[in-house]
Motif scaffolding. Structure first.
Motif, PDB file in Angstrom:
ATOM      1  N   UNK A 190       0.667  -0.997   0.116  1.00  0.00           N
ATOM      2  CA  UNK A 190      -0.054   0.023   0.038  1.00  0.00           C
ATOM      3  C   UNK A 190       0.882   1.194  -0.221  1.00  0.00           C
ATOM      4  N   UNK A 191       1.751   1.410   0.887  1.00  0.00           N
ATOM      5  CA  UNK A 191       2.516   2.611   1.054  1.00  0.00           C
ATOM      6  C   UNK A 191       3.518   2.889  -0.365  1.00  0.00           C
ATOM      7  N   UNK A 192       3.841   1.980  -0.972  1.00  0.00           N
ATOM      8  CA  UNK A 192       4.602   2.044  -2.280  1.00  0.00           C
ATOM      9  C   UNK A 192       3.695   2.338  -3.376  1.00  0.00           C
ATOM     10  N   UNK A 193       2.504   1.787  -3.257  1.00  0.00           N
ATOM     11  CA  UNK A 193       1.555   2.259  -4.408  1.00  0.00           C
ATOM     12  C   UNK A 193       1.385   3.855  -4.198  1.00  0.00           C
ATOM     13  N   UNK A 194       0.971   4.320  -3.147  1.00  0.00           N
ATOM     14  CA  UNK A 194       0.647   5.598  -2.770  1.00  0.00           C
ATOM     15  C   UNK A 194       1.645   6.314  -3.291  1.00  0.00           C
ATOM     16  N   UNK A 195       3.013   5.946  -2.861  1.00  0.00           N
ATOM     17  CA  UNK A 195       3.890   6.669  -3.062  1.00  0.00           C
ATOM     18  C   UNK A 195       4.037   7.161  -4.558  1.00  0.00           C
ATOM     19  N   UNK A 196       3.721   5.944  -5.447  1.00  0.00           N
ATOM     20  CA  UNK A 196       4.126   6.033  -6.980  1.00  0.00           C
ATOM     21  C   UNK A 196       2.881   6.861  -7.435  1.00  0.00           C
TER      22      UNK A 196
END
Length: 291
Positions: A190-196
């Motif tokens: 989730x966090x990686x997705x949001x950062x992208x």
């Protein structure tokens, strides 16, 4: 949950509660749909009165995103092009997302134009059609005519959308940090997705980027003007929240694959990609690679 995510959730507490309420509602429906023996199958319903458990999981994700509003619709549209992140089934469902948002009134549009182009902005336009040609998550488009008779389209950013999106993305980032510690959700990153996603979405709030892209594409494809047309922009009327470009009338490429054969049966047939005219196919491929 990281302590750093707590301020993000509470900084926009009201909106955070709204988001959590929608997620909880659709998340509970997802759980109920997998527990067939519970007497609650028809308890949670959509706005039409249809039990949410009758929809597939992918459909419920799309419905939740739609209910959450413009920011999440934009996120969903971006994810629709990323099956590597969400899987093919969800990506296909998210392609159905539409910008189901009410347009700003003409009074609000004119107030934005006055802020961006000055109180005498009307001196540039002979006419602006009050009914939007299209309404999207971030902006809406109106047909207009300049004083010299040039037909243009006027893209105006929705009032307050930047503040709303930054608040929503702030809450979303906090939720993502929490989701990183939930085993069933952590596999999505989730966090990686949001950062992208965050920089991609925030960049769209600056219409100057779109103006720059139009001019750059026109320069790159200058030698292909007989086959490819890029609308010209009117720099003196463009700002971070306003974009004015030449009106170009055409048909969406998808329409090419929907051919209505006027035969005696009256039946319509769908064109396949194999039927795409070779010249058009070559033009599309060459243009894509050059850009």
């Amino acid at each position: 949950m990281k302590l750093t995510s707590i301020p993000q959730l509470y900084r926009n507490l009201r909106r955070g509660r709204e988001i959590l309420r929608v997620l909880r509602r659709y998340g509970l429906a997802d759980w109920i749909s997998r527990t067939r023996r519970l007497p609650l199958q028809n308890w949670i319903k959509d706005r039409s009165g249809v039990p949410l458990t009758q929809y597939t999981r992918s459909q419920r994700i799309r419905m939740a995103i739609t209910e959450l509003g413009p920011t999440f619709i934009k996120v969903g549209q971006v994810l629709a092009a990323r099956p590597d992140l969400v899987g093919n089934e969800i990506a296909e469902e998210l392609k159905q997302l539409r910008n189901e948002v009410s347009p700003d009134s003409m009074e609000v549009v004119e107030a934005t134009l006055a802020e961006e182009l000055g109180p005498n902005f009307r001196k540039h336009f002979r006419h602006i059609e009050p009914v939007p040609l299209a309404t999207a998550s971030i902006g809406q488009v109106h047909r207009a005519e300049l004083m010299d008779g040039q037909r243009v389209v006027l893209k105006v950013q929705r009032r307050g959308i930047e503040k709303m999106m930054r608040e929503d993305l702030d809450v979303l980032e906090g939720l993502a940090q929490w989701a990183d510690h939930v085993e069933s959700l952590a596999i999505w990153g989730p966090s990686d997705m949001v950062r992208q996603l965050m920089p991609m979405i925030l960049r769209e709030l600056d219409f100057n980027r779109e103006r720059s892209n139009l001019k750059q594409f026109a320069q790159i494809l200058e030698s292909d003007q007989a086959e490819i047309a890029i609308p010209s922009v009117f720099d003196q009327l463009c700002t971070r929240r306003v974009l004015v470009m030449e009106e170009m009338v055409g048909e969406p490429l998808a329409k090419i694959f929907e051919r209505d054969d006027s035969d005696t049966t009256g039946e319509s047939t769908e064109m396949t990609r194999a039927d795409l005219p070779p010249e058009l196919g070559r033009t599309l491929a060459r243009t894509y690679l050059r850009m």
